[in-house]
Motif scaffolding. Structure first.
Motif, mmCIF file in Angstrom:
data_model
loop_
_atom_site.group_PDB
_atom_site.id
_atom_site.type_symbol
_atom_site.label_atom_id
_atom_site.label_comp_id
_atom_site.label_asym_id
_atom_site.label_seq_id
_atom_site.Cartn_x
_atom_site.Cartn_y
_atom_site.Cartn_z
ATOM 1 N N THR A 1 0.830 -1.205 0.000
ATOM 2 C CA THR A 1 0.000 0.000 0.000
ATOM 3 C C THR A 1 0.863 1.254 0.000
ATOM 4 O O THR A 1 0.605 2.208 -0.748
ATOM 5 N N VAL A 2 1.887 1.264 0.839
ATOM 6 C CA VAL A 2 2.780 2.419 0.898
ATOM 7 C C VAL A 2 3.590 2.544 -0.390
ATOM 8 O O VAL A 2 3.848 3.654 -0.865
ATOM 9 N N THR A 3 3.977 1.422 -0.970
ATOM 10 C CA THR A 3 4.703 1.444 -2.241
ATOM 11 C C THR A 3 3.882 2.121 -3.327
ATOM 12 O O THR A 3 4.409 2.866 -4.167
ATOM 13 N N GLN A 4 2.582 1.895 -3.314
ATOM 14 C CA GLN A 4 1.707 2.527 -4.291
ATOM 15 C C GLN A 4 1.748 4.054 -4.148
ATOM 16 O O GLN A 4 1.857 4.781 -5.140
ATOM 17 N N SER A 5 1.679 4.549 -2.913
ATOM 18 C CA SER A 5 1.741 5.998 -2.671
ATOM 19 C C SER A 5 3.114 6.562 -3.032
ATOM 20 O O SER A 5 3.227 7.641 -3.628
ATOM 21 N N LEU A 6 4.164 5.830 -2.671
ATOM 22 C CA LEU A 6 5.518 6.283 -2.987
ATOM 23 C C LEU A 6 5.742 6.364 -4.492
ATOM 24 O O LEU A 6 6.356 7.322 -4.986
ATOM 25 N N SER A 7 5.246 5.389 -5.228
ATOM 26 C CA SER A 7 5.404 5.383 -6.685
ATOM 27 C C SER A 7 4.755 6.611 -7.297
ATOM 28 O O SER A 7 5.328 7.262 -8.179
ATOM 29 N N THR A 8 3.559 6.942 -6.813
ATOM 30 C CA THR A 8 2.850 8.120 -7.325
ATOM 31 C C THR A 8 3.601 9.394 -6.993
ATOM 32 O O THR A 8 3.736 10.291 -7.834
ATOM 33 N N LYS A 9 4.103 9.491 -5.770
ATOM 34 C CA LYS A 9 4.830 10.687 -5.338
ATOM 35 C C LYS A 9 6.107 10.871 -6.161
ATOM 36 O O LYS A 9 6.406 11.987 -6.619
ATOM 37 N N PHE A 10 6.856 9.802 -6.382
ATOM 38 C CA PHE A 10 8.095 9.882 -7.162
ATOM 39 C C PHE A 10 7.798 10.257 -8.614
ATOM 40 O O PHE A 10 8.497 11.069 -9.213
ATOM 41 N N TYR A 11 6.751 9.658 -9.180
ATOM 42 C CA TYR A 11 6.403 9.976 -10.567
ATOM 43 C C TYR A 11 5.997 11.443 -10.696
ATOM 44 O O TYR A 11 6.364 12.125 -11.659
ATOM 45 N N ALA A 12 5.225 11.932 -9.717
ATOM 46 C CA ALA A 12 4.773 13.319 -9.745
ATOM 47 C C ALA A 12 5.943 14.296 -9.689
ATOM 48 O O ALA A 12 5.859 15.410 -10.210
ATOM 49 N N LYS A 13 7.037 13.880 -9.063
ATOM 50 C CA LYS A 13 8.213 14.739 -8.995
ATOM 51 C C LYS A 13 9.008 14.750 -10.292
ATOM 52 O O LYS A 13 9.729 15.704 -10.594
ATOM 53 N N SER A 14 8.898 13.687 -11.092
ATOM 54 C CA SER A 14 9.688 13.583 -12.318
ATOM 55 C C SER A 14 8.898 13.911 -13.571
ATOM 56 O O SER A 14 9.467 14.152 -14.626
ATOM 57 N N SER A 15 7.570 13.955 -13.473
ATOM 58 C CA SER A 15 6.740 14.194 -14.648
ATOM 59 C C SER A 15 5.469 14.920 -14.240
ATOM 60 O O SER A 15 5.025 14.829 -13.100
ATOM 61 N N ASN A 16 4.878 15.655 -15.202
ATOM 62 C CA ASN A 16 3.638 16.364 -14.938
ATOM 63 C C ASN A 16 2.556 15.884 -15.899
ATOM 64 O O ASN A 16 1.912 16.667 -16.574
ATOM 65 N N ASN A 17 2.398 14.563 -15.959
ATOM 66 C CA ASN A 17 1.425 13.975 -16.873
ATOM 67 C C ASN A 17 0.605 12.913 -16.131
ATOM 68 O O ASN A 17 0.838 11.714 -16.289
ATOM 69 N N PRO A 18 -0.352 13.356 -15.302
ATOM 70 C CA PRO A 18 -1.136 12.397 -14.523
ATOM 71 C C PRO A 18 -2.010 11.500 -15.395
ATOM 72 O O PRO A 18 -2.348 10.383 -15.005
ATOM 73 N N TYR A 19 -2.387 11.984 -16.578
ATOM 74 C CA TYR A 19 -3.268 11.208 -17.445
ATOM 75 C C TYR A 19 -2.574 9.933 -17.933
ATOM 76 O O TYR A 19 -3.147 8.837 -17.880
ATOM 77 N N PHE A 20 -1.341 10.067 -18.389
ATOM 78 C CA PHE A 20 -0.617 8.910 -18.894
ATOM 79 C C PHE A 20 -0.263 7.961 -17.760
ATOM 80 O O PHE A 20 -0.294 6.731 -17.919
ATOM 81 N N TYR A 21 0.060 8.520 -16.596
ATOM 82 C CA TYR A 21 0.365 7.687 -15.424
ATOM 83 C C TYR A 21 -0.836 6.833 -15.050
ATOM 84 O O TYR A 21 -0.720 5.624 -14.818
ATOM 85 N N ASN A 22 -2.010 7.452 -15.026
ATOM 86 C CA ASN A 22 -3.227 6.704 -14.691
ATOM 87 C C ASN A 22 -3.612 5.739 -15.798
ATOM 88 O O ASN A 22 -4.211 4.689 -15.528
ATOM 89 N N ALA A 23 -3.284 6.076 -17.045
ATOM 90 C CA ALA A 23 -3.533 5.154 -18.157
ATOM 91 C C ALA A 23 -2.695 3.884 -17.986
ATOM 92 O O ALA A 23 -3.181 2.767 -18.187
ATOM 93 N N ILE A 24 -1.442 4.067 -17.581
ATOM 94 C CA ILE A 24 -0.559 2.924 -17.339
ATOM 95 C C ILE A 24 -1.093 2.069 -16.200
ATOM 96 O O ILE A 24 -1.185 0.839 -16.303
ATOM 97 N N LYS A 25 -1.484 2.729 -15.098
ATOM 98 C CA LYS A 25 -2.001 2.000 -13.938
ATOM 99 C C LYS A 25 -3.247 1.192 -14.299
ATOM 100 O O LYS A 25 -3.376 0.022 -13.930
ATOM 101 N N SER A 26 -4.161 1.829 -15.011
ATOM 102 C CA SER A 26 -5.421 1.160 -15.360
ATOM 103 C C SER A 26 -5.187 0.007 -16.323
ATOM 104 O O SER A 26 -5.747 -1.086 -16.154
ATOM 105 N N PHE A 27 -4.363 0.241 -17.340
ATOM 106 C CA PHE A 27 -4.142 -0.761 -18.379
ATOM 107 C C PHE A 27 -3.473 -2.012 -17.816
ATOM 108 O O PHE A 27 -3.897 -3.140 -18.094
ATOM 109 N N PHE A 28 -2.441 -1.833 -17.017
ATOM 110 C CA PHE A 28 -1.707 -2.985 -16.499
ATOM 111 C C PHE A 28 -2.455 -3.692 -15.372
ATOM 112 O O PHE A 28 -2.090 -4.804 -14.994
ATOM 113 N N ALA A 29 -3.501 -3.051 -14.838
ATOM 114 C CA ALA A 29 -4.330 -3.727 -13.830
ATOM 115 C C ALA A 29 -5.207 -4.796 -14.474
ATOM 116 O O ALA A 29 -5.579 -5.774 -13.815
ATOM 117 N N LEU A 30 -5.526 -4.636 -15.756
ATOM 118 C CA LEU A 30 -6.434 -5.566 -16.435
ATOM 119 C C LEU A 30 -5.893 -6.992 -16.482
ATOM 120 O O LEU A 30 -6.589 -7.929 -16.087
#
Length: 282
Positions: free
Chosen positions: A12-41
């Protein structure tokens, strides 16, 4: 059993950390969420043994859940991007109040002394949260952060209500299918938004794509292991331990990894928040 508890908290904490680190390196929440949703399938299909069965109620509620989840994913990303991880995770955890109130009003669930104490601790925690920190701008609380946290809070609470409604109508059935349809909708929405806003070549060059995959695996495994533990442990013990352990670990990560300097009243607020979640989930 202790190993399962530990893994759930870490995932659970890894999930939050991954989001926080990505947010610091990129400003594209749409593509990040697209990746999360797609690979969850494929993960959902794997956990279900590639055996999809569903009814109309599951499809409708799954899609409704997916809409709320889309909002939660976006606002949660922006909240972590614009504010402190520790306080963000704390306040979002309070979203359990919404399904509890839903149970009181619509499901005729009893109001217990524990839940009254939980709501009181919740109010105290919110009052104690400060709005400034001079030492580190990353711990400042601004209007934008407040809006995104509120949206995440509401969206998560609505998601929990929809899940509860689904299990009332379909007890013990179609859980994986419910999540599959939800994530499918999220994947379609975020992929279309990403492709509309950015060329495909630019998206493929986005930094930190692997963090989206890591977040997907961590979140899915946390939910899966929780399902396993539910059959081995009482809910009144299971959920308070997971919630408290997650918040403690998240706070430690926020302070150690991201150097978030918390004031004394913020620390007391977090302690009250943990107490609130504990009482609300008993």
């Amino acid at each position: 059993m202790l190993l399962l508890y530990t893994l759930i908290v870490l995932f659970t904490v890894t999930q939050s950390l991954s989001t926080k680190f990505y947010a610091k390196s990129s400003n594209n929440p749409y593509f990040y969420n697209a990746i999360k949703s797609f690979f969850a399938l494929p993960l959902m299909l794997l956990l279900n043994g590639f055996n999809i069965q569903f009814d109309t109620i599951t499809l409708i509620l799954g899609i409704t859940y997916g809409i709320s989840l889309c909002l939660s994913m976006y606002s949660g990303y922006k909240a972590l991007q614009t504010g402190p991880m520790s306080l963000t995770s704390l306040i979002v955890s309070f979203s359990i109040v919404i399904p509890i109130l839903y149970g009181f009003i619509f499901c005729n669930e009893s109001v217990t002394t524990y839940k009254i104490f939980g709501i009181l601790f919740l109010m105290l925690a919110i009052i104690l949260i400060n709005t400034n920190s001079k030492k580190n701008p990353d711990t400042k609380i601004n209007l934008k952060w407040c809006i995104f946290v509120l949206l995440t809070f509401l969206a998560n609470g609505i998601c929990s209500v929809i899940q509860k409604k689904h299990q009332i109508l379909c007890p013990g059935k179609y859980a994986e299918e419910f999540m599959f349809f939800s994530m499918l909708l999220c994947a379609v929405i975020y992929i279309l938004i990403s492709l509309k806003k950015f060329p495909l070549k630019q998206l493929l060059k986005t930094k930190g794509k692997w963090l989206g995959v890591l977040s997907t695996i961590a979140g899915t495994m946390a939910n899966y292991l929780t399902l396993i533990l539910v059959g081995m442990e009482n809910a009144s013990v299971l959920f308070p331990i997971i919630s408290s352990g997650t918040i403690f670990t998240t706070v430690l990560c926020g302070v150690i990894v991201f150097k978030e300097n918390l004031k004394f009243n913020q620390i007391i607020a977090i302690i009250c928040g943990i107490a609130s979640i504990f009482f609300l989930k008993i």
